[in-house]
Design a protein around this motif. Sequence first.
Motif, short mmCIF file in Angstrom:
data_model
loop_
_atom_site.label_atom_id
_atom_site.label_comp_id
_atom_site.label_asym_id
_atom_site.label_seq_id
_atom_site.Cartn_x
_atom_site.Cartn_y
_atom_site.Cartn_z
N THR A 1 0.85 -1.18 0.00
CA THR A 1 0.00 0.00 0.00
C THR A 1 0.88 1.23 0.00
OG1 THR A 1 -0.12 -0.03 2.42
CG2 THR A 1 -1.89 -1.15 1.22
N SER A 2 0.33 2.33 -0.46
CA SER A 2 1.07 3.59 -0.43
C SER A 2 0.16 4.69 0.10
CB SER A 2 1.61 3.95 -1.81
OG SER A 2 0.57 4.10 -2.74
N GLN A 3 0.79 5.63 0.81
CA GLN A 3 0.05 6.72 1.42
C GLN A 3 0.87 8.00 1.30
OE1 GLN A 3 -3.07 6.57 2.91
NE2 GLN A 3 -2.89 8.78 2.99
N PRO A 4 0.36 9.00 0.57
CA PRO A 4 1.08 10.27 0.51
C PRO A 4 0.90 11.06 1.80
CG PRO A 4 -0.89 10.35 -0.88
CD PRO A 4 -0.82 8.98 -0.29
N SER A 5 1.89 11.89 2.12
CA SER A 5 1.77 12.77 3.29
C SER A 5 0.72 13.84 2.99
CB SER A 5 3.12 13.42 3.60
OG SER A 5 3.54 14.20 2.49
N ASP B 1 0.93 16.99 2.77
CA ASP B 1 1.38 18.01 1.82
C ASP B 1 1.81 17.43 0.47
OD1 ASP B 1 3.82 16.86 2.41
OD2 ASP B 1 4.71 18.68 3.24
N GLY B 2 1.76 16.11 0.32
CA GLY B 2 2.10 15.46 -0.94
C GLY B 2 3.59 15.40 -1.23
N GLN B 3 4.41 15.79 -0.28
CA GLN B 3 5.86 15.81 -0.50
C GLN B 3 6.54 14.46 -0.26
OE1 GLN B 3 7.75 18.70 -1.57
NE2 GLN B 3 5.63 19.08 -2.14
N GLU B 4 5.85 13.58 0.48
CA GLU B 4 6.44 12.29 0.82
C GLU B 4 5.43 11.18 0.58
OE1 GLU B 4 9.37 11.68 4.17
OE2 GLU B 4 7.56 10.86 5.07
N LEU B 5 5.91 10.07 0.02
CA LEU B 5 5.05 8.91 -0.22
C LEU B 5 5.61 7.74 0.58
CD1 LEU B 5 2.64 7.75 -1.89
CD2 LEU B 5 4.38 6.94 -3.52
N THR B 6 4.77 7.16 1.43
CA THR B 6 5.17 5.99 2.21
C THR B 6 4.58 4.74 1.56
OG1 THR B 6 5.28 7.28 4.25
CG2 THR B 6 5.09 4.88 4.48
N ALA C 1 5.43 -9.51 -6.32
CA ALA C 1 4.98 -8.18 -5.88
C ALA C 1 5.33 -7.09 -6.88
CB ALA C 1 5.60 -7.86 -4.53
N HIS C 2 5.97 -7.46 -7.99
CA HIS C 2 6.51 -6.47 -8.93
C HIS C 2 5.47 -5.43 -9.37
CE1 HIS C 2 9.03 -4.79 -12.06
NE2 HIS C 2 8.03 -4.95 -12.89
N GLN C 3 4.37 -5.87 -9.94
CA GLN C 3 3.39 -4.92 -10.47
C GLN C 3 2.73 -4.11 -9.36
OE1 GLN C 3 3.10 -4.39 -13.89
NE2 GLN C 3 2.18 -2.55 -13.04
N GLU C 4 2.42 -4.77 -8.26
CA GLU C 4 1.79 -4.09 -7.14
C GLU C 4 2.71 -3.01 -6.56
OE1 GLU C 4 -0.76 -5.35 -3.16
OE2 GLU C 4 0.43 -6.86 -4.20
N PHE C 5 4.01 -3.30 -6.49
CA PHE C 5 4.98 -2.33 -5.98
C PHE C 5 5.08 -1.14 -6.94
CE2 PHE C 5 9.31 -0.68 -5.26
CZ PHE C 5 9.21 -0.41 -3.90
N ARG C 6 5.17 -1.40 -8.23
CA ARG C 6 5.22 -0.29 -9.21
C ARG C 6 3.98 0.57 -9.14
NH1 ARG C 6 8.05 -1.39 -14.87
NH2 ARG C 6 7.27 0.72 -15.04
N ASN C 7 2.82 -0.06 -9.04
CA ASN C 7 1.58 0.70 -8.95
C ASN C 7 1.56 1.60 -7.72
OD1 ASN C 7 0.65 -0.54 -11.28
ND2 ASN C 7 -0.66 -2.00 -10.20
N ARG D 1 1.05 5.08 -9.64
CA ARG D 1 -0.38 5.42 -9.75
C ARG D 1 -0.89 6.21 -8.56
NH1 ARG D 1 -3.12 0.20 -12.68
NH2 ARG D 1 -1.66 0.15 -14.41
N VAL D 2 -0.15 7.23 -8.20
CA VAL D 2 -0.59 8.14 -7.14
C VAL D 2 -0.81 9.51 -7.76
CG1 VAL D 2 0.45 6.92 -5.19
CG2 VAL D 2 1.80 8.58 -6.46
N ASN D 3 -1.67 10.31 -7.14
CA ASN D 3 -2.04 11.60 -7.70
C ASN D 3 -1.12 12.72 -7.29
OD1 ASN D 3 -4.26 10.41 -8.93
ND2 ASN D 3 -5.55 10.70 -7.15
N VAL D 4 0.02 12.39 -6.71
CA VAL D 4 0.98 13.41 -6.28
C VAL D 4 2.34 13.07 -6.88
CG1 VAL D 4 -0.22 13.91 -4.10
CG2 VAL D 4 1.54 12.15 -4.15
#
Length: 101
Positions: free
Chosen positions: A4-8, A10-15, A26-32, A36-39
């Motif tokens: 999973t990914s979660q932007p901060s 302010d959009g400056q950091e993606l976890t 996990a290759h495709q899921e990790f790339r996505n 595929r984030v809006n920041v």
Amino acid sequence: MAITSQPSADGQELTIQVQGRFDFGAHQEFRNAYERVNVTPRRYVVDLKDATYLDSSALGMLLLLRDHAGGDDAQIRLVNCSPDVRKILAISNFEQLFQIA
């Protein structure tokens, strides 16, 4: 396995959180998770707290993230690494490419 990914706020950091086996499956899921984030983050954090396994495919995926994030100028931290994961990263000299905490 789940990534999973979660932007901060302010959009400056993606976890990006990795759970379970971090391998070729996990290759495709990790790339996505970072493509595929809006920041457009300036910094990335890969949280390996719940990763139970890591192989050479995972190391390759981390290098792809590094290229995506700007190569030598990339700001990527690998956090919550287990002793086994730290050992793999050390053997691979990844401490020269990533901040490992």
